[in-house]
Every structure is written in C-alpha cells, then in structure tokens.
Design an enzyme around this catalytic site. Structure first.
Site, PDB file in Angstrom:
ATOM      1  N   ARG A   1      34.919  42.570  44.637  1.00 13.21           N
ATOM      2  CA  ARG A   1      35.100  41.801  45.942  1.00 13.21           C
ATOM      3  C   ARG A   1      35.935  42.157  46.841  1.00 13.21           C
ATOM      4  O   ARG A   1      37.117  41.902  46.659  1.00 13.21           O
ATOM      5  CB  ARG A   1      34.742  40.356  45.408  1.00 13.21           C
TER       6      ARG A   1
ATOM      7  N   THR B   1      36.288  40.122  53.343  1.00  9.82           N
ATOM      8  CA  THR B   1      34.804  39.824  53.708  1.00  9.82           C
ATOM      9  C   THR B   1      34.132  39.179  52.693  1.00  9.82           C
ATOM     10  O   THR B   1      33.037  38.746  52.948  1.00  9.82           O
ATOM     11  CB  THR B   1      34.412  41.230  54.216  1.00  9.82           C
TER      12      THR B   1
ATOM     13  N   ASP C   1      40.447  33.389  37.225  1.00  9.58           N
ATOM     14  CA  ASP C   1      40.099  34.634  37.310  1.00  9.58           C
ATOM     15  C   ASP C   1      39.693  35.333  35.948  1.00  9.58           C
ATOM     16  O   ASP C   1      40.658  35.701  35.037  1.00  9.58           O
ATOM     17  CB  ASP C   1      41.041  35.603  38.097  1.00  9.58           C
TER      18      ASP C   1
ATOM     19  N   ASP D   1      41.558  38.461  35.057  1.00  6.35           N
ATOM     20  CA  ASP D   1      42.979  38.330  34.716  1.00  6.35           C
ATOM     21  C   ASP D   1      43.166  37.630  33.461  1.00  6.35           C
ATOM     22  O   ASP D   1      44.117  38.064  32.667  1.00  6.35           O
ATOM     23  CB  ASP D   1      43.642  37.694  35.686  1.00  6.35           C
TER      24      ASP D   1
END
Length: 212
Positions: free
Chosen positions: A103, A107, A202, A205
């Site tokens: 991603r 944007t 995340d 992560d």
C-alpha cells in the site's frame, strides 16, 4: 461476493491474544499459524473433489480426493507469508504462487512489485492470504490480477476485515466472479491512518519485526 466470519471459541481466543500489544513476535507467528489453519478449514468447505474407488482391508468403498487442476495458494508478500504454513498444512498438494503488493501510504493504493503466478489460471481455485483487509485496495488488486489470468473462483483468507475494505471489494468484484472472504472478525472500521480499529497493529511488523 460472500463473507464468512468464522465463529468458533478457539478462533476468538487466539485472535484476542494476537490483538494484545504485549504478545511477542514468536508467539504472534505461532498463533497466526494456528489461527490460519482453523480459518483454512472453513475456507476449503467448497473445494472441488471427485470420487474414487478405495480398497480397505475389509472391502471396496467409495472415497473422495481433491479434483484436478490442483488449487493454488497465493500469499500476498510480505505479511501473507506468515499465513502460508497454516494454509498448506490442510492443502499440502496445492501449488503456491506469490504476489507482491504493498500500500502506498500517501495514496493508499496498491502497488504491484512482484509476482510468481501461472499465466493461465482458468479452472483453478485460488486461495489468497493477506492478514488484514483494511481499505481493500490490496485485495481488490490481487483479485483483479487473478481474474485477468482466467480465475473465476477466489477465496480470500484474512485475520481481520474493516467494513470499508469489504465495501471496496463488493464494488470492485464483477458479477461473473465467485469470490468469498473468510475472516476471524469484522472490526469497527479504519482510523485516520487507514489502520483497522481495534485491529492488531501492523501484521507484517508483528510477524517479522520492524525493518528500518
């Protein structure tokens, strides 16, 4: 598009531990693996099979085997790799392809940076692995990528979904495609940074550590 939220106490328990910010990466990886195996059981309910003759020690009987062509499992790099073992544990004969999508944080659109997939997926059942369905951009791009290669039966396995991401997929998936989302939970929504709330942070992560 169909949505299946797996309702099972073991799934709820493992997901709760994954949400806990104090859960260390090794435990997070192990629990993700276990949780995906439970979700894979639900995701493969519609897998194609054919009948075969089997000789038992007593007599002949009719059995079942997975139909050809074999299904293909497609983890979305990198976080989807943490789901691969849990999925292939139930589908050890499946082929494995890889799709690199990430991603753009500005944007929020998905960018393709790698792929290792057959050019022709006609007649193949595809199982896409991605821990988080947040904005829906990554999975929408992955599904479109598979449909362009002839796939018409796609099942996406996620740990969590946001309503916004589900709405994105609903509008993006064409009527002639058979797409199913299998997940452990549909959460409240997205925050201002497009992270799922309450979510689990995340996933990449937490699976592999933060790469500077």
């Amino acid at each position: 598009m169909r949505l299946h939220v797996a309702d099972h106490p073991l799934i709820a328990h493992k997901l709760s531990v994954l949400r806990d910010e104090t859960t260390p990466s090794p435990v997070f990886r192990n629990l993700t693996d276990e949780l995906v195996t439970l979700l894979a059981y639900e995701a493969t309910r519609g897998i194609r099979t054919e009948t075969i003759d089997v000789r038992t020690p007593v007599t002949m009987t009719t059995g079942t085997k997975l139909a050809e062509p074999r299904p293909i499992v497609v983890p979305i790099l990198r976080a989807g790799l943490g789901m691969l073992d849990g999925m292939t544990r139930l589908l050890p004969t499946a082929e494995v392809g890889f799709l690199g999508l990430q991603r753009d944080e500005d944007t929020l659109e998905a960018i393709t940076y790698a792929n290792r997939l057959p050019d022709d997926l006609a007649g193949r059942q595809c199982f896409v692995l991605d821990p988080m369905l947040a904005t829906g951009g990554t999975l929408a791009a992955a599904i479109a990528y598979l449909l362009e290669r002839g796939a018409r039966d796609v099942t996406c396995v996620t740990l969590l979904c946001a309503p916004e991401g589900l709405a994105t997929l609903e509008s993006a998936v064409t009527a002639d495609a058979d797409v199913t989302i299998v997940t452990a939970s549909v959460d409240e929504g997205l925050d201002e940074n497009a992270y799922i709330v309450p979510g689990l942070g995340d996933a990449g992560d937490r699976l592999y550590g933060i790469v500077d």
